[in-house]
Write an enzyme that holds these catalytic residues in place. Structure first.
Site, mmCIF file in Angstrom:
data_model
loop_
_atom_site.group_PDB
_atom_site.id
_atom_site.type_symbol
_atom_site.label_atom_id
_atom_site.label_comp_id
_atom_site.label_asym_id
_atom_site.label_seq_id
_atom_site.Cartn_x
_atom_site.Cartn_y
_atom_site.Cartn_z
ATOM 1 N N ARG A 1 0.810 -1.219 0.000
ATOM 2 C CA ARG A 1 0.000 0.000 0.000
ATOM 3 C C ARG A 1 0.846 1.272 0.000
ATOM 4 N NH1 ARG A 1 -2.715 -0.794 5.480
ATOM 5 N NH2 ARG A 1 -0.588 -1.501 5.823
ATOM 6 N N ASP B 1 7.594 25.925 10.923
ATOM 7 C CA ASP B 1 7.836 25.042 9.790
ATOM 8 C C ASP B 1 7.654 25.862 8.517
ATOM 9 O OD1 ASP B 1 7.870 23.115 11.794
ATOM 10 O OD2 ASP B 1 6.728 21.669 10.626
ATOM 11 N N HIS C 1 22.213 31.301 2.887
ATOM 12 C CA HIS C 1 21.533 32.196 3.820
ATOM 13 C C HIS C 1 21.818 31.854 5.275
ATOM 14 C CE1 HIS C 1 18.361 32.312 0.393
ATOM 15 N NE2 HIS C 1 19.308 33.204 0.165
ATOM 16 N N LYS D 1 18.264 24.646 11.259
ATOM 17 C CA LYS D 1 17.290 24.174 10.276
ATOM 18 C C LYS D 1 17.356 22.659 10.150
ATOM 19 C CE LYS D 1 17.651 28.334 7.419
ATOM 20 N NZ LYS D 1 18.022 28.875 6.105
ATOM 21 N N TYR E 1 11.142 22.604 5.880
ATOM 22 C CA TYR E 1 12.164 22.676 6.910
ATOM 23 C C TYR E 1 11.639 23.320 8.176
ATOM 24 C CZ TYR E 1 13.042 27.266 4.691
ATOM 25 O OH TYR E 1 12.911 28.515 4.142
ATOM 26 N N ASP F 1 20.527 36.817 -4.188
ATOM 27 C CA ASP F 1 21.573 35.805 -4.048
ATOM 28 C C ASP F 1 22.728 36.019 -5.020
ATOM 29 O OD1 ASP F 1 20.269 34.622 -1.951
ATOM 30 O OD2 ASP F 1 19.375 33.026 -3.139
#
Length: 190
Positions: free
Chosen positions: A23, A47, A62, A72, A132, A170
């Site tokens: 399953r 979260d 970051h 994290k 995360y 970034d």
């Protein structure tokens, strides 16, 4: 749960056990008591979830400054990423070193990244969904970054045929040599 240390002390790969049959499967992906005893004695306050539509989406590197520094716990719900942590703790014997782990929805593995490390990832599949847990809430005033392609760090990002897609933010993060000290290594960090 299977706990696998990485080459950087403090960073750990965690693979929850799956119980399956025809399953599908069942898995306990996070257990507070187990995490506190085996990985880090921290509490998670939020979260987060992010979707990257394209292969080659690079997010990072970051981190947040105190008092909003974040640990994290990263996992992939769909697709796969190359997840990276870079030690940015002043005085650390591993300062400027990085570690990378491929996280996949199929395997269900996770990566723990404590405060004191810059974090980023590269998507390896389209429509990759990342979840995360963090130990502190987001604070724009404390948000910082590090250049993803800094030659002094030399992260070996996987080749992706589509190339890299980054945010404007970034693209212009500072190099490690220009980074203002944000964290200080102590012997308790190991």
């Amino acid at each position: 749960m299977i706990l696998k240390p990485t080459d950087l002390p403090g960073i750990a790969e965690i693979t929850p056990t799956r119980f399956g049959d025809h399953r599908g499967y069942f898995s306990e992906v996070f257990k507070d008591h187990w995490f506190r005893e085996n990985v880090a004695d921290v509490g998670f306050v939020q979260d987060n979830q992010s979707l990257s539509r394209e292969v080659g989406t690079l997010r990072g590197l970051h981190f947040q400054l105190e008092p909003f520094a974040q640990g994290k716990l990263v996992r992939v719900l769909n697709g796969s990423i190359f997840d990276v942590a870079v030690d940015i703790r002043t005085g650390s014997p591993d300062y400027g070193r990085w570690v990378g782990v491929t996280l996949t929805a199929e395997e269900g593995n996770q990566l723990w990244i404590p405060p004191g490390f810059a974090h980023g990832f590269l998507t390896l599949e389209a429509n990759t969904l990342i979840h995360y847990k963090v130990t502190a809430p987001y604070s724009g005033a404390h948000d910082r970054g590090l250049r993803w392609n800094d030659p002094s760090i030399a992260i070996a990002w996987p080749d992706v045929s589509a190339g890299f897609t980054l945010s404007a933010k970034d693209e212009v993060q500072p190099f490690l040599t220009d980074l203002e000290p944000a964290f200080t290594y102590t012997s308790d960090d190991t």
